[in-house]
Design a protein around this motif. Structure first.
Motif, PDB file in Angstrom:
ATOM      1  N   HIS A  49       0.861  -1.189   0.000  1.00  0.00           N
ATOM      2  CA  HIS A  49       0.000   0.000   0.000  1.00  0.00           C
ATOM      3  C   HIS A  49       0.895   1.236   0.000  1.00  0.00           C
ATOM      4  CE1 HIS A  49      -3.112   2.763   0.994  1.00  0.00           C
ATOM      5  NE2 HIS A  49      -3.170   2.600   2.301  1.00  0.00           N
ATOM      6  N   GLU A  89       0.192   4.401   0.759  1.00  0.00           N
ATOM      7  CA  GLU A  89      -0.010   5.487   1.732  1.00  0.00           C
ATOM      8  C   GLU A  89       1.221   5.612   2.642  1.00  0.00           C
ATOM      9  OE1 GLU A  89      -3.741   5.470   3.954  1.00  0.00           O
ATOM     10  OE2 GLU A  89      -3.519   7.620   4.320  1.00  0.00           O
ATOM     11  N   ASP A 119       2.037   6.095   5.628  1.00  0.00           N
ATOM     12  CA  ASP A 119       2.257   5.433   6.919  1.00  0.00           C
ATOM     13  C   ASP A 119       2.869   4.041   6.725  1.00  0.00           C
ATOM     14  OD1 ASP A 119      -0.319   5.007   5.828  1.00  0.00           O
ATOM     15  OD2 ASP A 119      -1.126   4.285   7.722  1.00  0.00           O
ATOM     16  N   HIS A 120       2.845   3.540   5.479  1.00  0.00           N
ATOM     17  CA  HIS A 120       3.440   2.225   5.206  1.00  0.00           C
ATOM     18  C   HIS A 120       4.603   2.271   4.219  1.00  0.00           C
ATOM     19  CE1 HIS A 120       0.099   0.902   7.510  1.00  0.00           C
ATOM     20  NE2 HIS A 120      -0.756   1.405   6.640  1.00  0.00           N
ATOM     21  N   HIS A 176      -8.106   1.052   1.016  1.00  0.00           N
ATOM     22  CA  HIS A 176      -8.916   2.180   0.638  1.00  0.00           C
ATOM     23  C   HIS A 176      -8.247   3.115  -0.378  1.00  0.00           C
ATOM     24  CE1 HIS A 176      -6.742   4.949   3.572  1.00  0.00           C
ATOM     25  NE2 HIS A 176      -6.126   3.810   3.568  1.00  0.00           N
ATOM     26  N   ASP A 219      -3.730  -2.553   5.735  1.00  0.00           N
ATOM     27  CA  ASP A 219      -4.750  -1.836   6.513  1.00  0.00           C
ATOM     28  C   ASP A 219      -5.904  -2.757   6.967  1.00  0.00           C
ATOM     29  OD1 ASP A 219      -3.655   0.726   6.615  1.00  0.00           O
ATOM     30  OD2 ASP A 219      -4.677   1.414   4.806  1.00  0.00           O
ATOM     31  N   HIS A 266      -1.418  -2.270  11.108  1.00  0.00           N
ATOM     32  CA  HIS A 266      -1.743  -1.482  12.311  1.00  0.00           C
ATOM     33  C   HIS A 266      -2.245  -2.442  13.391  1.00  0.00           C
ATOM     34  CE1 HIS A 266      -1.482   2.370  10.232  1.00  0.00           C
ATOM     35  NE2 HIS A 266      -2.329   1.942   9.313  1.00  0.00           N
TER      36      HIS A 266
HETATM   37 FE1  FEO Z   1      -4.081   3.440   4.255  1.00  0.00          FE
HETATM   38 FE2  FEO Z   1      -2.546   2.623   7.137  1.00  0.00          FE
HETATM   39  O1  FEO Z   1      -2.722   3.438   5.475  1.00  0.00           O
END
Ligand code: FEO
Length: 392
Positions: free
Chosen positions: A78, A80, A82-83, A144, A163, A222
């Motif tokens: 992913h 995004e 944060d990853h 997402h 996620d 997470h």
């Molecule tokens: Fe969709 Fe934890 O990033």
């Protein structure tokens, strides 16, 4: 820092973000974690990275097992940040590692964030041998972001789910059976409601794709790793993504001089007395991201606002704006509120509830200035009559 052993030769090398309290609008009261996983096989493989400020934490955990220079393969489930945020930091150590991402969307996203770097595209169903183990990629688009995928290792029966099945939860425990299960499930529900709910159709498709896999461990990006309560989280995802609400109600409002509050409490009382589990939220004291998981499993939502300068209260507008984006399905709605003059707020609230796609199940309720005892009784009667009619 230490790596945490997940299975033989497989390690959690992520980061714990104890203090984050706002994840672009989502109130993360219990912090979060960024899960990255190291597989020590013939090809040393890193699955996902962490948010950029935590790169050194991840690298020190990797170093606990192997020099980061030895990494051969990086899987980006992913884009995004944060990853993927620590991708540039880890690439400095292993510039020749192959980076795999999901399709053209993954390549486009990584290139947009970190520049051209020869990213390798995989598609749904592709497999990659890393030695004794295989990694199989399952595309989960719009869960997402367009690039989402999950990675399955059949030899280990582990799903690296990114996620999906995650929870914003900072803990020193790494597994579901070590942490407090009700807290883990509550955070998983909050995560689903605030991040995934608007993609329910895609979530249902993804759930269908992974439910056939032989899984003994779900390692999300997470929160804690699922190993003892996989049926519970799988059943919850099946239920949440089916958009079949339970028969609950939430009443959400803001109030200036307690009139709308009196109406809210009367409506909540009517639902409760009709045998419907009900929760009441004053937007002055409750964050909208804490209300969303309650709506996820509720059938009814009543939203109230007094009129302020010809508008609804900004807190109510903000809540409804957030809700519209999340697109909850199959809800029955009521608009209510008090006013002194003008009195536009209730109609505005009702329009927003309609724009959310909710069915308006009762005439909107407007009260001039202060509701009398008789008026509150009439509100109570109208709500219970509506509910009786539905149950008839
Ligand atoms: Fe969709 Fe934890 O990033």
């Amino acid at each position: 820092m230490k790596a945490a052993k997940v299975k033989e030769d497989i390690y959690w090398v992520g980061a714990i973000d104890w203090n984050v309290r706002n994840f672009h609008g989502y109130r993360t009261g219990r912090g979060t974690t960024y899960g990255a996983y190291l597989i020590m096989d013939e090809k040393i493989t890193l699955i996902d990275t962490v948010k950029a400020p935590f790169a050194e934490e991840m690298i020190s955990r990797i170093r606990d097992i192997v020099p980061p220079e030895n990494i051969d393969i990086i899987i980006s489930n992913h884009v995004e940040p944060d990853h993927s945020g620590a991708l540039p930091a880890i690439r400095k150590y292993c510039p020749n590692a192959s980076v795999y991402t999901c399709g053209p969307s993954g390549v486009k996203g990584l290139t947009a964030h970190y520049g051209e770097d020869g990213y390798l595209s995989v598609k749904n169903g592709d497999s990659l041998s890393i030695g004794k183990r295989t990694l199989r990629f399952v595309s989960t688009p719009m869960l997402h972001w367009p690039d989402n995928m999950v990675t399955y290792c059949p030899e280990e029966k582990i799903l690296f789910s990114n996620d999906a099945f995650g929870q914003h939860l900072a803990t020193s425990e790494r597994f579901d059976d070590e942490a407090d299960l009700p807290t883990v499930l509550a955070e998983a529900k909050k995560y689903y409601g605030n991040i995934i709910m608007c993609y329910g159709k895609q979530a249902q498709a993804a759930w269908q794709a992974v439910k056939g896999l032989d899984i003994t461990m779900i390692a999300p990006a997470h929160g804690v790793i699922w190993r003892s309560h996989i049926p519970a989280i799988m059943e919850a995802y099946a239920r949440w993504s089916s958009n079949s609400p339970e028969d609950g109600a939430i009443v959400v409002y803001d109030s200036m001089w307690h009139s709308t509050e009196h109406m809210a409490k009367t409506i909540a009382e009517a639902f409760g007395d009709s045998g419907i589990s009900t929760k009441l939220f004053d937007l002055k004291d409750n964050h909208y991201s804490d209300i969303v998981p309650e709506l996820l499993t509720s059938r009814y939502i009543a939203v109230g606002s007094p009129t302020l300068n010809n508008q609804m209260m900004p807190s109510v507008a903000s809540f409804l704006c957030y809700l519209k984006g999340l697109s909850p399905k199959n809800k029955e709605a009521i608009a209510f509120g008090s006013y002194g003059w003008g009195g536009q707020s209730v109609e505005l609230v009702e329009k927003e509830l309609e724009a959310c796609g909710f069915h308006i199940c009762m005439d909107k309720i407007r009260i001039n200035y202060i509701p009398s005892g008789e008026q509150l009784q009439e509100i109570y009667n109208n709500v219970t009559t509506m509910l009786n009619r539905k149950n008839a």
